[in-house]
Each structure stands twice: as structure tokens, then as C-alpha cells.
Motif scaffolding. Structure first.
Motif, mmCIF file in Angstrom:
data_model
loop_
_atom_site.group_PDB
_atom_site.id
_atom_site.type_symbol
_atom_site.label_atom_id
_atom_site.label_comp_id
_atom_site.label_asym_id
_atom_site.label_seq_id
_atom_site.Cartn_x
_atom_site.Cartn_y
_atom_site.Cartn_z
ATOM 1 N N ASP A 188 0.816 -1.205 0.000
ATOM 2 C CA ASP A 188 0.000 0.000 0.000
ATOM 3 C C ASP A 188 0.857 1.266 0.000
ATOM 4 O OD1 ASP A 188 -2.509 -1.287 0.099
ATOM 5 O OD2 ASP A 188 -2.406 -1.493 2.273
ATOM 6 N N GLY A 246 -2.049 6.544 6.705
ATOM 7 C CA GLY A 246 -1.997 5.112 6.982
ATOM 8 C C GLY A 246 -0.669 4.697 7.572
ATOM 9 N N SER A 286 -7.174 -0.933 -1.091
ATOM 10 C CA SER A 286 -6.133 -0.553 -0.136
ATOM 11 C C SER A 286 -6.541 -0.965 1.269
ATOM 12 C CB SER A 286 -5.924 0.952 -0.149
ATOM 13 O OG SER A 286 -5.627 1.400 -1.433
ATOM 14 N N GLY A 287 -5.589 -0.859 2.173
ATOM 15 C CA GLY A 287 -5.893 -1.115 3.577
ATOM 16 C C GLY A 287 -5.954 -2.598 3.850
ATOM 17 N N LEU A 336 -2.410 -0.245 7.007
ATOM 18 C CA LEU A 336 -1.988 -0.622 5.656
ATOM 19 C C LEU A 336 -1.216 -1.941 5.667
ATOM 20 C CD1 LEU A 336 -0.662 2.860 4.454
ATOM 21 C CD2 LEU A 336 -2.953 1.902 4.147
#
Lengths: 314, 314, 314, 314
Positions: free
Chosen positions: D9, D227, D205-206, D182
């Protein structure tokens, strides 16, 4: 004056009530008050058995810091309270530099008004494990501090005092600092006073009402206690309502025994174990636990500046 | 009778007080009581505006299940309550089989007496994501259920109703079920009554005192509410103490206005936002949230047998 | 085969690996497998020192219940596992009816993959306080059960074993049941196996890696342990990737020592303390802690029917 | 290079990997690095579609603060990071003084490695309710800030993006700041990097892998994201182990496709959703959430001095 067996955990309240009732100084008790930037510090000393009997509390030094700003977001005031509390606490800590100190957070983490102790135990800057298992990383300016939240009888099935005795025998600290939520005599004090005492915790104190005391006699090491009133027993609110109404009419309130029976009936379903607490109790516990954990860390560890206490909260 | 602006959230209490005061039936209101194995089910119907005005609550059906065994560990009684509550709830759920239903857990998860709603939201058997993203795994005997605990104003800075409105517009359920902790008029009711209402939540209800209502008018879909009293306003305890004392002396209690001023003074420091709650509030919330979550799951999902509700708690 | 000092906490895995490597029965070890409705029960007995040395685990009986349905919402399967686990546990509990039993929930409640033990301690049906302080309310069909989650070194600064020793000396149970999250040798086992052992917990077991064992030798009373693998050491994943690749090419994998050095370098920043765990670890811990708490309650208290275990979860 | 569909990420990692693979600057991408007292600040700008395609991330500015001291108790370093992060954040906040700002804490509060966002939302200094309901108490030096932790799909049954869209439409902030845990490409980065991006959060994402993005396109207002990597996908650890071993032998690693199939087989039981995370993840999340919440508060509220950020944590 006890109503339904309850009264205040605060020596300052016990003193002020007694002083007002009798209209004279209480033999065997001294009181010293001084102001600081954001409140007042009152030291009540119960000097002897006569004082203890009158006050309903054992001999010892009871320091109360009153600061209404404890209830609101006011970082400047909070730092000032940490300075006062950590100084007062330091004056009570008379153990060597290498001595182990154990923080015990009493109370029930599942019931917000009773969660002060466990929160403080959780936020205090603990170091004992570094000294024991990674002594090459020992943070400078620290002492050997450990912390425990033993839970309450209803959760563990075990008397809290038994857990603490067992841990003290094995960890062998030279000092125990107990933190507990207290019951005040008036809602004015809720979350705006912190009481520090050099004689530990006595049976029946605290919201949870310890059955056994936590004192030098029971634990074998000196015990300091720190408490914040977070509730008032509902019975006292009921009594005060009656008394204030009679006063408003210029009449003598009924005898305690009469009030007692009315109130008992009113609060019966929970065996009288009803507490008055503010709706925003979560914020109040949050403020107080930060301040007490910070003060304990700053009092124990010489390297922690009280002005930066918040940087060390866990 | 309001004291310091507070009264009960329970229609049954409002009814019984009014009935006792006036000595006669309340026009526009019907009441039906029946027993079940472990308690009583009372249905109060507010039929029209006259009834609504007298009761201080909007027209609608208010079903209250009273079961003192809610307070103790008594699995048999709890199952019986789940059967009653899920049946009553089913009678209110008039949406199609494929309709989405949203559970909203109101209240503050950080303050135990106000944590009922978030706990229920957390324990309810949610399925909507399986229908939307893994429909090949959709559990048999279920409907499309989602759940949200939006938090309270003091935590988010956002009015709860705004969050819910936004979510309802996007998720488009056909029914919303709101869960909230309530304030009772007497400690007898704390954690021993469950109220179900087909008209949602009205402004000022609940411990948190919603500023905006959650009703079909505000949300655009039908709203059912379920609540359990977990506190009594301290002002009511103070009033009741006074009233009971006067009764004990065979005298007429003072006028509300007089009591009001005394009580306001007594509870002033927290703007009157003081609550009476039992010490073991964590156990009580635990029991009630399990039972309500179980009842909601059993009422919504035809495949869940109320007798085995506990197997489906999350 | 150890990689970076890590291996499996499961006797069944140690056995199966060894059996596959050597191609023959392991002297001093017996294995018995049987199926049940939703999985398999395997009993590994390490009979003597020869077996212990081969297996890298002390002599004792290790019962493993394998049930992939532990990972999903499947109430029927969960009840079946509770029946198996509580039966197996009963066969290990050889104390009198009045004997006190202490549940110890090991691990860190703040780190989800390590929170199994504290969760179980919290959900178990504890009764000791009722026997001691309200014996007139003692629930029928129960025995004297208490429960403690002592926390981990990083939170308290105290070795867990010291806390437990102290509590055992004061509470004087006749049996201790320890619950801990384990490390498996393969991700296949995560949250789908439960291991029961009659010899307590040995140094270095569990995610937390107890420095001191919790056994009859250290605590002075019999210790039963229950564990569920919730992680695999990242080093084992790295090793298995390499081995599987070589196998795919039909080549002999590199020597352990070579792999060791590569892997150590890869995982270096956290001293190798890196764990592999599924994203939905919260759901898995939730399922397993309910099942173990239910099984402990049903095994200890004759009045709790395993088929209704969920009704008694706290 | 994706393995089992996963990658990093972090723009900085994507850049450095690509730069190393190609041996030349990446067209459409600029990188600027500078040191500060306790680490390094790197600004990656993806200028156009060519850069976006190469990097696998949308055009925008990605600022990464690397500071290994994030992992340890080092108040001085943490204050330095808060200064850097709040300055960088301020440079992104281009809304008027009276504009409302909404913090969204993404992730699952029940799974420690994914709990960063909810923790930050909880600790940020929220003021919107004071402006709306008690404007006479509006704290000086503040702006209108609200905060929400919407939960994850598995808990609510609702897509996170839908909840946020609904809330944004009703609260109408002029800026949204999203916080998320992340996935990094290497364990070196876990809990030692903070990434700030002016283009919101993109699909996939994440840790939770948002299905829908949270960007100006989807929400209608500017979105900043912050993040911290708290995990590495287990597939990447497996791949790196293989690659490093081949490098040690001076051989060319196998093709991605070959590795892919091996790794998929190894991690199969959880659909590949296996994460590598350090054992002490709770401490790491604690440090990072304090620092991000403090930085957000200091960047948004001109009256909060970054040097005293900890005083304002909730």
C-alpha cells in the motif's frame, strides 16, 4: 452520620461534616489548607485513636486535591494537578532507589464508574520487566515499577485482597500504591477531588466495598492509596433531599432512623447498592485516570517531568 | 409529573402513575395485561391525541415485558423472555421476506449504563454482507439484516440522527429497529422490564436524550424501538424520598414546584444529569443485551429457534 | 525440526511430522484416532522419556479435537465440539465434588491473536464467590470455580507464573485449568484444533512464550491446559514456501541451517517475533473462546448440559 | 510485482522496488527525500497517468515519514514525528477556518492489527458538537472537527463506503481525513512508517481491502488519507524467502507464476487472507494511534501545539 450503612470515603468530607455538626475543632485531628493555581490542597491528619473514632477512619495523613477543572478538558489545569499530586505522592514514597513498587488498580473494568483503578494500572509506565529481562535496555531515570488490576469478586470469584497478597509475596515490592474509585458524600466532589492516604485502603472503602483492607498490616509492606469519588450512594441523595426540604421550611429534619427506613424501602430492589453518577462518567474517568497514572509515573520515575506526564501514558 | 424536566421513558409507568393519580381509566388509552411463565406482558395502546397528551407519549403500541429474572443468571427464564420478546417483535415486523432490516444500537459504549444499544448491535446475527458479497453462502432461514452503533454526540461530534439518516438513505432498509437504554421512574424497573414500541424513538427519550427523534417521519421507513431501563434520574429518587416520608407521616407532600427547587440545588453540579444505577450494572447490561440481541435475531431470521438464541450471539 | 528456534505447540503435529520423517512408529508414543460427527479426536500419549525426547514435549496425554467448523457459524457443530471437549476434560478432572478449581486465562487481551485465554476466563461460569459469601444462593449443580486473567509481562511488568503461584497459594484450588493461544506448525490448524493436555503448560509454549512453566511441579497442584492455535510463526511459513518449491521441482530442499540464516535475515526487525494470522482473527477467537468457556463450565458444573452451554456464557 | 494479488500500500515501496527493477527513474514520478531529527520524510509525486500506471497507484502526492522510533517508547522522537506529520497535513488542508472536517477511522476495532483507524477516531480532539450545541463554550483555537469509526463489513453487514457517503451528505464537511491500517511490502516498514496522501483511499487498499474507494470522486469532497503499515501479506514473506534463498545461491529466482502457485497452496485455508504481524502489535498500534490522533488535532486546531499533542488525546 450513616444512612443505610453508607457514608463518605473522603476524610475531608467526614471532617467538614463533623466540624459543622459539633461547631468545634475535632480532638486528635489537624487540618491544613492551601491554594494552588487551579484548586486547593487540604491535609487532614488523624493523629490518634480519639481522632480516628470521631472521623470513622484510621489514623494517617489524608491529602485531598480539589480542582473542578478535573471535569473538563483543560490541559494547563491538568498539568498543575499532576504537579501537586506527584509532589504529594513523592513525600509519601520513602523507599530506596532500587526498591520495587507495585501499583494495584482496584475495581471493575466493566462498570465505568468503578473502572478508575484498572485504567490507571493500564496507563502507568511499567518498567519491572525491563529490569528483570532486558536490563541492558533499562530506561534511564526510572525505578522498578509493576502494575496489576486484579478484577473484582463478581468477575474472578476470588477476594481481591487474596490475589494481591499472593502477588505481593512473590513480587516482593517494598511499596504498594492502590488506586480505587470512591464514594463521596456529595455530588459536588464527584470527579473533582483526588484523595491520597498513607495508610492504604480500609475494609468497606471504595465503590466495591473491599471486605478486607489493603494495609501494611495485611500486606506486610507500606500501602499508599489514591482515590477519586465517582459516585454518591443513592441513599445519601435521598437523605439530603429530605434534609434540604426541611431546612427550606425552617424545620428540624426527621431522626436518621426514620429517614433510614423510608430510604431503605425506596432503594430496596438492589439491596441499597444504588449509585448516583453523572451521565458523562466516561469522560470523567478518562480525565482522572490519565492524571493519576501520570502522577504515579512522575512520582516514581525521577526521569519523568510532571509537565510532560501525558507523553508517558500507555 | 415532571421533576427537573425528567420523567419515565416507560409507557406502562406513565400509565400506572396517571391511573393512580386520577383514579380512573385514561381516555384514548387501552391496557391489556397477561402473565407468562416468568413474568407479565402488558400492552399499552395510545389510540389518539387525547391519550397521547395525557400520557406524554405519541400514539402507538407499547408492549412491556416484566421479568425480574432478567437480573439474575436463570437460563430457563431468559429463554422464556426471548420467546415472548421475539413473538411480540414478529407481530410488529410487517415487511417482505427479502426486505432489508437495520438494527441501530443507540448509546455510549464507554459508559456502562448507556451501553445497551451498542452491545445489542454487536451481538445480533448480521447477514447483509453475505447476501451482497457471497450470496452462494447465504445461511438458510435468514433475512437481510445489518447493524450499526453510531456512537453519541460527545464521541463523534455528530448528531446520531444525522448518521442514521445518512445510512438509511444509502442502505435502504425497509425497517429500522432501534435499541436504547432507558430511564425508568422507579428503581424497581431497572433491568427487569423490556419495552417494545412500534413508533420509534421520540426526541428526549433514552439516557442520552436524543435531540431528534428516530421515527417513520424522520427516517422515511418504519421504526420499531426496544428499550430497557438501566437508570433512574437522581431527581426522581430525591422526589420519591420526600414523598414517601410525607406519606409515612400521613401528610400531603409539598407541591412539585417546591420540591423541584430543592432538588435542582442538590444536583446542580452536573446540570441535573445525574443517574441512579445499580453497582452490578455490567452484569445487568450483559443479561439484557444477550436477550435482546437473541430476540431480534430470532424474530428476523425464521431459521433461528428462540430456544437456542444463545447459540447465535456474536 | 526447529526454524529460528520455533516449532509447533501441538503434540499431534509434532507426532505426524516425526512419523513422516522417520517412516516408522515413535517409540514411547501411542496414538489413537477416532471420528465424531463433526471432526476427529486424536489422543497422543507420550509414555516415557524416550518419547518425550523424540517429541520435544514432556510425558503426558495430549487430546486434540479437530473440527474445521470451529471457523464458521455452525451452532450444531459447535455444540458437538463442546460435548467432546467437556467429556475429554471431565476424564482429566479427578478431584472431589467440593474441591476448588481455578481457570487461568493466559495471554494478552490487547492483542487479538493472543486474547483467547483472557476471553475464556471472562466467559466461564464462576461460582466461588457465591459459595464463600452467599452460600444460601449457591446455584444447584455447580462446583467451586474461580477464574483469573493475569495479563502478560509487557502489561504488568510481572512474570505471569509468579502471579499465578501467589494466587494458587492463597486460593488453594485442587486443580488449575490453563487456557492459552498456541502456535501451530501449519496454517491448516489455525482455529480448527483444540488441544487438551494433562501436564500443564511448559516453558516456551503459547504465543507469549511463558518463561516459566505452569505445571504440578511449579504450582503444587495438578494443571490441565487447553489451547487453540491462532498463529503460525512467520519463520515456518517462509520455510514451508522454500520446501514446497523445491518439492515442486523434485529437488531436495536446502539444509535447515541454510534456510535458517535466510529467514532470520528476512524477519530480523522484530527479533523474529512475527506471527501469521488470518484477517478474521476476531471472529475465530470469538468462536473458540465461547466453545472452550462453555466446555469448561459444562465439565466442571454437573448441572450444565453441554447442549445448552451457550446459555451460561458470561 | 503482485503475488496472489497482493502488493504494498506504500507508494515509497512501490517506487523503490520499481526503481531497483528497472534501474532508472520512473517517468511521471518525482521523489524528494529529506532527513529530520528522528528519521526521513519522502515525498513521492505521481504526476500523470504514465506514472500512475507504472506505480499501480492514482496520481497524487504521497508523503512518507519513516521513523523507527515509532516502535519504542521515546517521547522526544514521537513529538518530532507529530511536528513533521502535522506540518505535512497542514500543507494538504486547504479549507476555510470555519469549514467542517470529518475524521474517518477505517478498520476493525476487534482485530488489533486493523484497529488503527478506530483508535485514532476515538482519540482525536472532536469539537463539532460544541460548535453546534454549546457555542458559548467553543474552545478557542479550534476548528469544527468530527470523527467516526464506521466499522467493517463483517461487523455491520454494510459497505463502509456507503456509511461514509451517507454521513458526509448529512454532516457536509468540506474535508474528510481517512485513517487506515496498511499492508507493507516488507516487515521493515511495519509500524515505522506513516503515509499521507492527498487523493484519499483507493479500492483494495488497507488491510480490510475497501471494495469501494474513498476519494473526492466518490464522496464529493476532498479526501486526505493517513496510513501506517501494520501487516505484511503472508504471501510476500513466502515469496521473499524464496527469492532471498535463490539470491544466496547466486541463482535467478523462479518466475512469479511458479511461486504464485506454490504460495497459494500453502496459504489456501484462509483464501490467502493471512497476515504477518509482530507479537507486540498492541504496543505498536498504541504508539501510532496516539501520534496520528495528536497530529490530526494539531494540524486542524491552530490552538494545539504539536509539542503538547499528548495533552489533548481523548
Amino acid at each position: 452520620m450513616r444512612i443505610c450503612g453508607v457514608t463518605t470515603d473522603l476524610a475531608i468530607e467526614a471532617h467538614d461534616t463533623l466540624r459543622a455538626q459539633t461547631g468545634q475543632e475535632i480532638p486528635g485531628v489537624t487540618v491544613d489548607r492551601r491554594d494552588f493555581s487551579h484548586g486547593q490542597v487540604t491535609t487532614v491528619k488523624i493523629m490518634d485513636d480519639q481522632g480516628a473514632q470521631a472521623m470513622g477512619k484510621p489514623p494517617g495523613t489524608y491529602i485531598t486535591i480539589d480542582a473542578p477543572a478535573l471535569r473538563v478538558t483543560d490541559p494547563e489545569a491538568h498539568v498543575a494537578v499532576v504537579r501537586e499530586l506527584s509532589e504529594a505522592l513523592k513525600s509519601f514514597i520513602q523507599v530506596g532507589e532500587k526498591a520495587g513498587i507495585l501499583v494495584v488498580g482496584l475495581g471493575n473494568w466493566n462498570a465505568t464508574p468503578d473502572a478508575l483503578g484498572p485504567r490507571v494500572a493500564n496507563q502507568t509506565f511499567v518498567t519491572r520487566h525491563v529490569y528483570h529481562f532486558a536490563s541492558e535496555h533499562t530506561p534511564e531515570g526510572t525505578r522498578v515499577l509493576s502494575a496489576l488490576a486484579p478484577g473484582v469478586l463478581g468477575i474472578t470469584g476470588i477476594e481481591t485482597a487474596e490475589i494481591i497478597k499472593g502477588v505481593v509475596e512473590h513480587v516482593q515490592p517494598e511499596l504498594v500504591i492502590c488506586i480505587d474509585a470512591l464514594a463521596a458524600g456529595s455530588v459536588q466532589r464527584i470527579a473533582s477531588s483526588i484523595q491520597l492516604c498513607d495508610r492504604g485502603i480500609n475494609p468497606g472503602s471504595g465503590i466495591g466495598g473491599q471486605r478486607q483492607g489493603l494495609t501494611e498490616e495485611t500486606l506486610g509492606v507500606k500501602v499508599i492509596s489514591i482515590g477519586v469519588p465517582t459516585v454518591v450512594h443513592a441513599a445519601l441523595i435521598a437523605r439530603d433531599a429530605i434534609v434540604k426540604l426541611y431546612e427550606a421550611y425552617g424545620r428540624t429534619p426527621p431522626q436518621p432512623a426514620e429517614m433510614e427506613s423510608i430510604i431503605q424501602q425506596l432503594l430496596e430492589p438492589f439491596g441499597g447498592q444504588l449509585m448516583v453518577t453523572p451521565k458523562e462518567i466516561d469522560d470523567l474517568i478518562n480525565n482522572c485516570s490519565r492524571i493519576i497514572a501520570g502522577s504515579v509515573s512522575a512520582a516514581v520515575h525521577p526521569g519523568i517531568d510532571p509537565n510532560h506526564y501525558a507523553d508517558y501514558l500507555q
